[in-house]
Design a protein around this motif. Structure first.
Motif, PDB file in Angstrom:
ATOM      1  N   GLU A   1     -76.462  28.924 -21.537  1.00 54.59           N
ATOM      2  CA  GLU A   1     -77.252  27.807 -21.034  1.00 54.59           C
ATOM      3  C   GLU A   1     -78.463  27.582 -21.934  1.00 54.59           C
TER       4      GLU A   1
ATOM      5  N   TYR B   1     -83.026  25.083 -17.754  1.00 58.00           N
ATOM      6  CA  TYR B   1     -83.593  25.838 -16.637  1.00 58.00           C
ATOM      7  C   TYR B   1     -85.052  25.467 -16.411  1.00 58.00           C
TER       8      TYR B   1
ATOM      9  N   SER C   1     -80.449  34.446 -14.605  1.00 57.50           N
ATOM     10  CA  SER C   1     -80.773  33.325 -15.488  1.00 57.50           C
ATOM     11  C   SER C   1     -81.007  33.788 -16.924  1.00 57.50           C
TER      12      SER C   1
ATOM     13  N   ASN D   1     -77.755  34.678 -18.621  1.00 57.86           N
ATOM     14  CA  ASN D   1     -77.016  33.439 -18.846  1.00 57.86           C
ATOM     15  C   ASN D   1     -77.454  32.778 -20.147  1.00 57.86           C
TER      16      ASN D   1
ATOM     17  N   GLU E   1     -72.608  32.816 -19.755  1.00 62.85           N
ATOM     18  CA  GLU E   1     -72.421  32.570 -18.329  1.00 62.85           C
ATOM     19  C   GLU E   1     -71.748  33.722 -17.594  1.00 62.85           C
TER      20      GLU E   1
ATOM     21  N   ASP F   1     -76.671  26.132 -10.700  1.00 59.93           N
ATOM     22  CA  ASP F   1     -75.782  26.139 -11.868  1.00 59.93           C
ATOM     23  C   ASP F   1     -74.334  25.825 -11.516  1.00 59.93           C
TER      24      ASP F   1
ATOM     25  N   SER G   1     -68.843  25.391 -12.695  1.00 57.87           N
ATOM     26  CA  SER G   1     -70.096  25.562 -13.420  1.00 57.87           C
ATOM     27  C   SER G   1     -70.521  24.256 -14.089  1.00 57.87           C
TER      28      SER G   1
END
Length: 476
Positions: free
Chosen positions: A11, A16, A94, A97, A102, A346, A470
């Motif tokens: 990500e 985020y 997070s 990720n 992921e 997510d 996702s």
């Protein structure tokens, strides 16, 4: 895309940052210190020192607490750097990720989810048991059907556990600021109760109870280790549960003011305070009576005070301890709801969980962790599940420690350069990983089996739902 490509897709940290921007940044250093101390210095400080001394380490239980604190401190350094660089809701989930991908993030987050679900139930059940014990001398006795989990001693539901979990959920649903104010007050009360025990208990210490400080090694009838360094190590794995609460601070980093400074100070400061209190309580407790007197004793602190002639102090300390358990419940439910929100945010779990209320609070996620906590804490025997707390968290700790190696090359590029960095890089992150692995290895076989089962369930959920729903998958 191939399975490997799905599993390792990362990500963008800016995504985020944008998604979590709706969460109000209202928490300061004092709030995180209260949150950390309130979660770490929980039920265990009033029970574990006596239990571990009797079963494994004798007076050297203080060394078990110190060794466990060193391992926790190494991991806390990694947590401090991660949360300063990436102040996102969901902490390890997070972060992993972003830096590993992921699938790895899901494993770390799923491991932490076990901690929060079961910790909420654990504290709720512990508060219930202590509250019932406190009111019993007043002639108040709950019927077995409303006092015990389903199928245990005629129990149907632990009603006290249900009520306290619902009360904390109601408080958190009103906002983080309200919860932080209550947390700060209760933590001060709880620390005062611990200090009261240390001061009063110190007047009843007998030096001969410390000799020998490290008893000779032997194997207990149940096959566990007692005495020597083997007993101290066995105590470390049992005690480590006490220190895992600093993870709950990081889960709320998206709501921190100036996270570059607030997060490291909150994480490391709360751990230092907790270590001092734990070691002091352990030393006073084993000094008051011979460690063998605490065998099978569920309330060693209260017992030691009463049997040394301090009945009133014992009652006061236990009463404040019951009230203070709310602090651990607030910390775990706050952190757990932010993790569940992150999964929904997510698309790894139903997106409804990632929705914010009109006050920009993740109350859907809060309702979920409340319901699960109530079910586990009031309907199921807790002994079967308790060690999953340590096992799941240690897995996440190992990921975060190794994650520093993937974080450093990106700092100052697509990830901000944090004000705090883990010292002695690249040596210390690896030592932190080895320390967490050693503690995990010391858990009993049941804990490892439960962790494996939970891991398999998590992989199934990822394959059947998370990987396909996702948001990263939709973006691709």
């Amino acid at each position: 895309m191939s399975f490997f490509s799905n599993f390792t897709r990362k990500e963008d940290p800016a995504v985020y940052q944008d998604k979590d921007s709706h969460l109000a940044r209202v928490l300061e250093v004092k709030d995180f210190l209260a949150l950390g101390v309130g979660t770490i210095v929980s039920t265990s400080i009033f029970t574990l020192p006596g239990v571990v001394a009797a079963q494994h380490a004798g007076p050297a239980v203080a060394l078990s607490f110190l060794v466990a604190a060193i391992v926790a401190g190494l991991v806390a350094f990694a947590y401090a750097e991660m949360s300063a660089a990436m102040p996102f809701a969901g902490s390890a989930y997070s972060w992993i990720n972003v830096i590993f991908g992921e699938g790895f993030g899901w494993i770390a987050g799923w491991a932490l989810l076990a901690e929060y679900f079961i910790a909420v139930a654990f504290v709720g059940s512990g508060l219930s048991a202590n509250f019932r014990g406190l009111v019993a001398p007043l002639g108040i006795k709950f019927p077995n059907a409303l006092a015990n989990p389903f199928g245990t001693d005629g129990g149907i539901i632990d009603i006290t556990s249900v009520v306290v979990i619902l009360l904390v959920a109601f408080l958190l649903a009103r906002g983080v600021s309200s919860a932080a104010r209550v947390e700060n007050i209760l933590v001060v009360l709880k620390v005062l109760a611990v200090l009261m025990f240390i001061v009063v208990g110190a007047t009843a210490i007998h030096a001969q109870n410390y000799v020998p400080f490290i008893p000779a090694h032997r194997v207990n009838p149940d096959g566990t280790q007692f005495g020597g360094w083997q007993g101290i190590y066995a105590g470390v794995s049992m005690i480590f549960l006490s220190y895992i609460g600093f993870d709950s601070i990081a889960a709320n980093s998206a709501e921190a003011k100036n996270p570059q400074k607030t997060m490291p100070r909150g994480i490391l400061g709360s751990l230092v305070i907790a270590v001092v209190l734990f070691v002091a309580v352990a030393l006073v407790l084993v000094g008051m009576f011979h460690y063998s007197d605490y065998a099978n004793n569920a309330e060693p602190v209260g017992w030691a005070l009463r049997h040394s002639g301090h009945e009133i102090v014992a009652t006061v300390v236990q009463a404040i301890a019951v009230i203070g358990m709310f602090t651990a419940l607030i910390g775990m439910m706050l952190a757990g709801s932010r993790l569940v929100y992150s999964f929904g945010r997510d698309g790894m779990l139903p997106k409804w969980l990632g929705k914010l209320s009109k006050d920009n609070l993740p109350n859907h996620a809060l309702a979920t962790i409340t319901i699960v906590g109530v079910v586990i804490g009031s309907l199921f025997p807790f002994a079967f599940l308790s060690q999953l707390i340590s096992a799941g968290t240690l897995i996440a700790f190992m990921f975060v420690s190794l994650g520093i190696y993937r974080l450093r090359p990106r700092e100052g590029k697509d990830i901000p350069d944090p004000a705090f960095k883990m010292p002695l890089y690249p040596v210390l992150p690896f030592i932190g990983f080895l320390g967490a692995l050693a503690v995990f290895w010391g858990l009993d076989v049941d804990a490892k089996i439960y962790a494996l089962v939970w891991f398999i369930v998590g992989i199934i959920v990822y394959f059947c739902y998370g990987m396909r729903h996702s948001y990263l998958n939709k973006k691709d």
